[in-house]
Design an enzyme around this catalytic site. Sequence first.
Site, short mmCIF file in Angstrom:
data_model
loop_
_atom_site.label_atom_id
_atom_site.label_comp_id
_atom_site.label_asym_id
_atom_site.label_seq_id
_atom_site.Cartn_x
_atom_site.Cartn_y
_atom_site.Cartn_z
N GLY A 38 20.67 -11.76 5.64
CA GLY A 38 21.53 -10.60 5.52
C GLY A 38 21.90 -10.04 6.89
N GLY A 91 18.52 -14.04 2.96
CA GLY A 91 19.65 -13.99 2.05
C GLY A 91 20.32 -15.34 1.83
CD GLU A 131 12.68 -12.27 3.93
OE1 GLU A 131 13.81 -12.63 3.59
OE2 GLU A 131 11.72 -13.07 4.01
CG ASP A 164 15.32 -9.44 -0.07
OD1 ASP A 164 15.20 -10.40 0.73
OD2 ASP A 164 16.28 -8.64 -0.02
#
Length: 355
Positions: free
Chosen positions: A66, A118, A141, A149
Amino acid sequence: MTESEVLIDKRDGVGLITLNRPKAINALNHPMALAITDALRAWAEDDEVRTVVVTGAGERGLCAGGDIVAIHADASAGTAGADSPTGVFWRDEYILNALIGRYPKPYVAIMDGIVMGGGVGLSGHGSHRIVTERSKIGMPEVGIGFVPDVGGTYLLSRAPGEIGTHVALTTARMGAGDAIAAGFADYYVPSEHIPALLETLGTETAEVAIAKFATEAPESELLAQRDWIDACYSADTVEEIVTRLQASDTPEAAKAASDLLAKSPVALKVTLRSLRAARDLPSLEAVLNEEYRVSIASLRSHDLVEGIRAQVVDKDRNPQWRPATLAEVSDAQVAAYFAELGDKELGLATPEARQ
């Protein structure tokens, strides 16, 4: 006129999605996620589209994750939450991840080069996941004070033994053989054959086209190390995992302990709980619903702001985590990350609920 950050094309029975931010290794932002979602929904009902293909522009990778600079700006404001720009972005991104996971047509992800965070969400839930000799896949992360996620805990928790726990807590990068062994990918195609594969997908089904170019994947180093990985990471707490790693006579275990201890202590503990919970949840949707709660809590945390600052903004690689040690992270602090969001829940319907 600037070129679009995601290119949407349809030809020869193929719906082609090309992430088009090569200078940022195709990092995903909110408008890109929305554009991809719109295309996938349209193509699901389009008889002219037989197969969907997702790839990245440039030579460096499919997607580095992301847009964390934008996330940092939002989180730094101190008012971030489910209704802030990042909270809304994540909501739409996770809806996209679930759409990919249940897509009714072949979804071919070309996981060449770097595929992180992502990027895993865009590829790892697809039906036909292709890696090459250049693939570097991971969920980094905890290194920025965040928690895996985009359905990452779903994939990690279902990897053989405790491989997923090792990858998550150390931010280890997986090559092609490891990614296939861990359940993040399906096929190995040398990068030189990717252009020909993409062309063949226009005349053949996904299965037939891939079979023409897929070859035996490299052996998985992680599978070969499962003895110590399973023995160490099966512990119930991060502290005990560290103790077991440090007590192991395997050099790789000692390195893993060192790598792990450099990460955010609270992110490590929340990640372990997330992985254990995801293992028992019945569907990708159920996992994404839980991940959304954790992500929104992370958005309000000190460590996410500090982690991105240290790694991406100031680049001093010296994050000052708070709390600074595992021992200082309380059970209550961890539990707070899993608090329900009331009317702000992601609320994806699980397959069980649809019946």
